[in-house]
Design an enzyme around this catalytic site. Structure first.
Site, PDB file in Angstrom:
ATOM      1  CB  SER A 192      -0.928   0.063   1.233  1.00  0.00           C
ATOM      2  OG  SER A 192      -1.561   1.249   1.479  1.00  0.00           O
ATOM      3  CE1 TYR A 205      -4.736  -2.306   4.828  1.00  0.00           C
ATOM      4  CE2 TYR A 205      -3.866  -0.007   4.587  1.00  0.00           C
ATOM      5  CZ  TYR A 205      -4.283  -1.377   3.843  1.00  0.00           C
ATOM      6  OH  TYR A 205      -4.437  -1.286   2.638  1.00  0.00           O
TER       7      TYR A 205
END
Length: 300
Positions: A192, A205
């Site tokens: 990400s 996350y």
């Protein structure tokens, strides 16, 4: 070509005329349901022509029922691959993705289950090999995210679920897949943009996504002499079911506006990165990450 609306041969591409701002909406449970999204994500671009880049290969994709996973599955199928799809419990989304893959003339295998379970991951790999005849491309893509304003709000349950889904599952699947992979095969991990710039409300996350980067680079070095390549893709804000299942309605309506392109990306705009990394076009690339993120400049 697949029609976005009905899965038939035809062609409707919404990438270019997709609204810059999406309507306010929420979903109650992760990882979310694609058929409930408004507007529907774009999973394949008009005019995309397969050229047998993955002819005869078998791919296993976690989180393969919707979003980026669905887009990757359809692009892989158009390039000649059979596809196995791991998903949690989104059966209707998975059924549609299977139909899309089969419409491309390829085989599809549904594998419902939880990637936090090492035994399930082992079974998913074994079923893929048995029922589709082998395994050449592993795409680790499943993920969850739970925003919290403070680190003290991340309880043990959330911490464990985020790490077990986002990074343990990658290890379980890669470990199970390795005995079946040979020279020329590939592993592709979804990380990400938060790996590189962090995210104040997604500390756990972002931490897992950073761990995925470390795994990708380390495993690439370990497997290079065997001719097995390991790379990653680090999407920016992409319009997938995880978004309305994560954020409040007002945040969903603003999603992607902070990028230089001032809009969320579409799964179709990410899937071609996976095609490139899975194919021989990237034969001299390993331990690297591609960045479909709308123009945000990041290191690495």
């Amino acid at each position: 070509m697949i029609n976005q609306q009905d899965g038939q041969k035809g062609g409707v591409d919404q990438t270019q005329n997709f609204p810059e701002q999406v309507p306010r909406q929420v979903q109650e449970q992760q990882p979310g349901i694609e058929e409930q999204m408004d507007p529907q994500p774009v999973y394949i671009k008009e005019g995309y022509q397969g050229s047998d880049k993955l002819k005869g290969k078998v791919a296993l994709i976690s989180g393969g029922d919707s979003g980026i996973g669905r887009a990757v599955a359809v692009h892989f199928a158009r390039e000649g691959a059979d596809v196995a799809l791991i998903y949690l419990n989104e059966h209707a989304d998975a059924d549609k993705t299977v139909a899309l893959v089969e419409a491309e003339g390829r085989r599809a295998l549904k594998l419902p289950g939880d990637v936090r379970d090492a035994a399930f991951c082992q079974q998913a790999v074994e079923r893929t090999v048995k029922e589709l005849g082998g395994l050449n491309v592993l795409v680790n893509n499943a993920a969850v995210q739970y925003p919290q304003d403070s680190l003290t709000d991340i309880d043990d349950e959330q911490l464990h679920k985020t790490f077990e889904t986002n990074i343990y599952g990658y290890f379980y699947l890669a470990r199970a897949a390795l005995p079946h992979l040979q020279e020329g095969d590939t592993i592709i991990n979804t990380t990400s943009v938060t790996t590189y710039r962090g995210s104040p409300t997604l500390v756990d996350y972002a931490s897992t996504k950073g761990a995925i980067l470390g795994m990708t680079r380390s495993l690439a070095g370990q497997l290079a002499e065997k001719g097995i390549r390991v790379n990653g893709v680090a999407p920016g804000p992409i319009w997938t079911p995880l978004i309305p299942a994560t954020f409040p309605a007002e945040k969903v309506a603003e999603f992607g506006q902070e990028t230089p392109m001032k809009r969320p990306g579409q799964p179709a705009e990410v899937a071609t990165c996976f095609v490139f990394l899975a194919s021989d076009d990237s034969s001299y690339i390993t331990g690297q990450v591609l960045h479909p993120n709308g123009g945000e400049v990041v290191g690495g």
